[in-house]
Design a protein around this motif. Structure first.
Motif, PDB file in Angstrom:
ATOM      1  N   GLU A 139     -75.321 -46.330  -5.418  1.00  0.00           N
ATOM      2  CA  GLU A 139     -74.018 -45.709  -5.546  1.00  0.00           C
ATOM      3  C   GLU A 139     -74.125 -44.105  -5.341  1.00  0.00           C
ATOM      4  N   PHE A 140     -73.114 -43.447  -4.676  1.00  0.00           N
ATOM      5  CA  PHE A 140     -72.822 -42.277  -4.867  1.00  0.00           C
ATOM      6  C   PHE A 140     -72.062 -42.312  -6.181  1.00  0.00           C
ATOM      7  N   ILE A 141     -72.099 -41.154  -7.085  1.00  0.00           N
ATOM      8  CA  ILE A 141     -71.491 -41.057  -8.164  1.00  0.00           C
ATOM      9  C   ILE A 141     -71.349 -39.659  -8.781  1.00  0.00           C
ATOM     10  N   THR A 142     -70.018 -39.510  -9.394  1.00  0.00           N
ATOM     11  CA  THR A 142     -69.811 -38.093  -9.964  1.00  0.00           C
ATOM     12  C   THR A 142     -70.583 -37.970 -11.360  1.00  0.00           C
ATOM     13  N   LEU A 143     -70.408 -36.781 -11.996  1.00  0.00           N
ATOM     14  CA  LEU A 143     -70.853 -36.507 -13.500  1.00  0.00           C
ATOM     15  C   LEU A 143     -70.155 -37.359 -14.387  1.00  0.00           C
ATOM     16  N   ASP A 144     -69.141 -37.788 -13.998  1.00  0.00           N
ATOM     17  CA  ASP A 144     -68.210 -38.452 -14.935  1.00  0.00           C
ATOM     18  C   ASP A 144     -68.036 -39.961 -14.671  1.00  0.00           C
ATOM     19  N   GLY A 145     -69.094 -40.451 -14.005  1.00  0.00           N
ATOM     20  CA  GLY A 145     -69.126 -41.926 -13.500  1.00  0.00           C
ATOM     21  C   GLY A 145     -68.281 -42.387 -12.354  1.00  0.00           C
ATOM     22  N   ILE A 146     -67.533 -41.489 -11.781  1.00  0.00           N
ATOM     23  CA  ILE A 146     -66.652 -42.217 -10.772  1.00  0.00           C
ATOM     24  C   ILE A 146     -67.587 -42.522  -9.418  1.00  0.00           C
ATOM     25  N   VAL A 147     -67.223 -43.715  -8.959  1.00  0.00           N
ATOM     26  CA  VAL A 147     -67.783 -43.966  -7.578  1.00  0.00           C
ATOM     27  C   VAL A 147     -66.875 -44.243  -6.555  1.00  0.00           C
ATOM     28  N   SER A 148     -65.717 -44.256  -6.669  1.00  0.00           N
ATOM     29  CA  SER A 148     -64.444 -44.419  -5.618  1.00  0.00           C
ATOM     30  C   SER A 148     -64.407 -43.475  -4.554  1.00  0.00           C
ATOM     31  N   ASP A 149     -64.376 -43.826  -3.493  1.00  0.00           N
ATOM     32  CA  ASP A 149     -63.939 -42.992  -2.354  1.00  0.00           C
ATOM     33  C   ASP A 149     -64.771 -41.681  -2.185  1.00  0.00           C
ATOM     34  N   PRO A 150     -66.288 -41.746  -2.147  1.00  0.00           N
ATOM     35  CA  PRO A 150     -67.033 -40.711  -2.047  1.00  0.00           C
ATOM     36  C   PRO A 150     -66.753 -39.998  -0.839  1.00  0.00           C
ATOM     37  N   ASP A 151     -66.451 -40.741   0.388  1.00  0.00           N
ATOM     38  CA  ASP A 151     -66.276 -40.022   1.693  1.00  0.00           C
ATOM     39  C   ASP A 151     -64.881 -39.712   2.019  1.00  0.00           C
ATOM     40  N   GLY A 152     -63.998 -40.292   1.275  1.00  0.00           N
ATOM     41  CA  GLY A 152     -62.538 -39.953   1.557  1.00  0.00           C
ATOM     42  C   GLY A 152     -61.923 -41.115   2.518  1.00  0.00           C
ATOM     43  N   SER A 153     -62.722 -41.847   2.998  1.00  0.00           N
ATOM     44  CA  SER A 153     -62.198 -43.229   3.969  1.00  0.00           C
ATOM     45  C   SER A 153     -60.958 -43.855   3.389  1.00  0.00           C
ATOM     46  N   LEU A 199     -76.975 -41.512  -6.776  1.00  0.00           N
ATOM     47  CA  LEU A 199     -77.166 -40.139  -6.444  1.00  0.00           C
ATOM     48  C   LEU A 199     -75.788 -39.327  -7.150  1.00  0.00           C
ATOM     49  N   THR A 200     -76.021 -38.572  -7.964  1.00  0.00           N
ATOM     50  CA  THR A 200     -75.026 -37.953  -8.793  1.00  0.00           C
ATOM     51  C   THR A 200     -74.821 -36.598  -8.418  1.00  0.00           C
TER      52      THR A 200
END
Length: 187
Positions: free
Chosen positions: A7-21, A144-145
């Protein structure tokens, strides 16, 4: 056989819509960090991709089936050649002709994974990941954070999700992101 979630993930654990699609207001967060962070085999899949099977939800599969076949770099060749299974209630096997080596799961997702002999690599596909987490089938997470904090969106580990004990296998910088690998801790 092991189940590996990437998963692509943010520092706060969000995985939704990393590419903007998906068109969410905060979508595209991973790609704002440049191609060095997102291109190629950033998850260190190597031969696991060659010998295993990709498991994708319908939405991720449809996105990937539009992106990957037109690429011609070495990692794209591996993605295109890999065996793929799609968890969907609406796709047919005829639909999967859009991306080579794809087939729709016939039956229950959890049962299919339990009976798979190859390593299973789940990329994106949070609804699939959630079902596998609930059945305690995830053996490894490769995350991948990215140095982004969104505050809102779907999380890989929601507050009401199942408990997990993990052991860190390693961490390395990849562009502006950090690749971390976690394995299910011994029971």
């Amino acid at each position: 056989m092991s189940v590996i979630v990437i998963e692509f993930i943010t520092l706060d654990g969000i995985v939704s819509d990393p590419d903007g699609s998906a068109g969410t207001p905060l979508g595209g967060w991973a790609f704002r960090h440049g191609p060095d962070s997102v291109g190629g085999d950033k998850f260190r899949l190597g031969s696991t991709l060659d010998d295993g099977v990709l498991l994708l939800g319908r939405t991720t599969w449809q996105l990937f089936s539009q992106l990957w076949p037109g690429r011609d770099d070495p990692f794209a060749a591996r993605m295109n050649a890999a065996s793929k299974v799609v968890a969907s209630r609406t796709l047919t096997n005829a639909d999967t002709m859009a991306w080579a080596n794809s087939q729709v799961i016939d039956g229950d997702l959890v049962d299919t994974v339990k009976h798979e002999r190859r390593d299973v690599i789940v990329t994106g596909s949070l609804s699939v990941v959630s079902q596998l987490q609930a059945a305690d089938l995830v053996d490894e997470y490769r995350l991948l954070t990215f140095p982004s904090v969104l505050g809102t969106g779907r999380r890989l580990f929601p507050a009401d999700g199942p408990r997990a004990e993990l052991a860190c296998l390693g961490a390395e910088q990849v562009g502006s992101a950090i690749l971390t690998r976690y394995q299910r801790a011994a029971r």
